[in-house]
Write a protein that holds these residues in place. Structure first.
Motif: not given
Length: 222
Positions: A158-187
Motif C-alpha cells: 500500500e505504501r510503496h504503490y500508493h493503493v488501498v487493499f480491500e480484503v474480502k476474506d480474512n483467511e487470506i491474511l494468514k498466507s505467508i509470503i517470501t519474495a523479492r521485487f525491484k522494478d516490478e509494476q503493481l500488476p
C-alpha cells in the motif's frame, strides 16, 4: 517537518552531515541546526540512518515510546502508526534503546546484525540476529519479504504503490509470503501473489466522481 507520501521515498542530509533515507508514508521532524548537547529527531514511519560520529553530541531518534541513542552508526527504524511493532535493525556501530511505557523504563543495547522488536504497550523488547539486507533493501528500491504474513505484505505494498487493499476474506491474511521485487509494476506483484497464495484480485481505478484522493483500490479475494 518533512512528510513523505505513499508511493515515494526521499533522502536528506542533516546539518551535522548525518544522512537519512525516508520510506513511503513517513514523517520526520528535525532542526535546521542542532543546538545543545544532543542531536534529536522525531520519526513516524520508516527510515534508515547513517549518523556522523560525534562523541560529545549523541544522536537520538524518538519513535513513539522508543528513544534510540547513538554516537555514530548505521541502522534502520520502522515505527509506523498503523503497525503494532517498533523495529530497530543495526547494520554497524552500536545503539541503545530506551523505552518508557506505562511507567516502566527499559534499556537494550544492540550489536551489528541484531534486530530489536518492541510491541507497543507490551513492556518487552525482543532481540535476535538478522540478515540486515532484508530490512534495509527498501532504500535501494527493493522490497524483500521473507516468511512475511500477508497482512504485513499488503501494508508494505500500500505504501510503496500508493493503493488501498480491500480484503474480502480474512483467511487470506494468514498466507505467508517470501519474495523479492525491484522494478516490478503493481500488476506483476499481484500476479506473483496470485501464484503464491491462490488469491484473486481486481484493480479499481479512481473515477472523476470519486471524492477521495484518487487512490486506486485493489480488491483481494479467494
Amino acid at each position: 517537518t518533512i512528510n513523505i507520501p505513499y508511493g515515494a521515498e526521499y533522502n536528506l542530509v542533516l546539518s551535522d552531515g548525518s544522512k537519512i533515507y525516508l520510506n513511503a508514508g513517513s514523517t520526520l521532524r528535525y532542526p535546521d541546526q542542532f543546538i545543545g548537547d544532543k542531536r534529536e529527531v522525531f520519526l513516524t514511519g520508516e527510515a534508515y540512518f547513517e549518523v556522523k560520529s560525534d562523541s560529545l553530541h549523541p544522536f537520538i531518534v524518538h519513535a513513539s515510546d522508543v528513544a534510540i541513542r547513538v554516537l555514530g552508526t548505521s541502522f534502520n527504524v520502522s515505527a509506523y502508526k498503523d503497525e503494532s511493532m517498533i523495529e530497530t535493525t543495526l547494520v554497524e556501530g552500536s545503539v541503545k534503546l530506551n523505552v518508557v511505557s506505562g511507567g516502566k523504563r527499559m534499556t537494550q543495547m544492540l550489536k551489528p546484525n541484531e534486530k530489536a522488536e518492541y510491541q507497543k504497550g507490551a513492556g518487552k523488547i525482543k532481540v535476535f540476529g538478522v540478515n540486515t539486507e532484508y530490512d534495509t533493501a527498501w532504500k535501494n528500491g527493493e522490497i524483500i519479504f521473507r516468511n512475511h504474513p500477508m497482512d504485513k505484505v499488503l501494508k508494505t505494498l500500500e505504501r510503496h504503490y500508493h493503493v488501498v487493499f480491500e480484503v474480502k476474506d480474512n483467511e487470506i491474511l494468514k498466507s505467508i509470503i517470501t519474495a523479492r521485487f525491484k522494478d516490478e509494476q503493481l500488476p506483476q506483484v499481484l500476479e506473483y501473489l496470485k501464484l503464491a497464495s491462490g488469491i484473486q484480485y481486481a484493480i479499481h481505478k479512481p473515477t472523476v466522481k470519486d471524492s477521495g484522493s484518487g487512490t486506486s483500490v485493489v480488491e483481494i479475494s479467494k
